[in-house]
Design a protein around this motif. Sequence first.
Motif, PDB file in Angstrom:
ATOM      1  N   ASP A  14       0.803  -1.213   0.000  1.00  0.00           N
ATOM      2  CA  ASP A  14       0.000   0.000   0.000  1.00  0.00           C
ATOM      3  C   ASP A  14       0.845   1.276   0.000  1.00  0.00           C
ATOM      4  N   GLU A  16       2.000   4.501  -0.801  1.00  0.00           N
ATOM      5  CA  GLU A  16       1.319   5.502  -1.617  1.00  0.00           C
ATOM      6  C   GLU A  16       2.188   6.056  -2.743  1.00  0.00           C
ATOM      7  N   HIS A  46      -5.499   4.766   0.730  1.00  0.00           N
ATOM      8  CA  HIS A  46      -5.253   6.104   1.299  1.00  0.00           C
ATOM      9  C   HIS A  46      -6.372   7.074   0.915  1.00  0.00           C
ATOM     10  N   GLN A  48      -7.941   9.422   2.334  1.00  0.00           N
ATOM     11  CA  GLN A  48      -7.891  10.800   2.818  1.00  0.00           C
ATOM     12  C   GLN A  48      -6.684  11.589   2.309  1.00  0.00           C
ATOM     13  N   SER A  49      -5.887  10.994   1.457  1.00  0.00           N
ATOM     14  CA  SER A  49      -4.645  11.619   1.007  1.00  0.00           C
ATOM     15  C   SER A  49      -4.892  12.784   0.052  1.00  0.00           C
TER      16      SER A  49
END
Length: 70
Positions: A14, A16, A46, A48-49
Amino acid sequence: AIVAYERVLEMDPDHEGTLLNLAGIYASLGRWGSAESFLKHATKAHPQSSLLHGFSAEFYALPGAPQAPS
């Protein structure tokens, strides 16, 4: 570069930055399905990134990119 990023994903599926970089590489190669797959994976991992949301906006605005999901 792709092989190196794939190794990173073996250690951290995961990660990012790696997911976004692979999406960008595949998009630059015109491999939209692969690019979108990495982008969707990053979105699930992710949600909320802010980096991811900015990248997504740029990705879907590229000529030839698939249509953004609703």
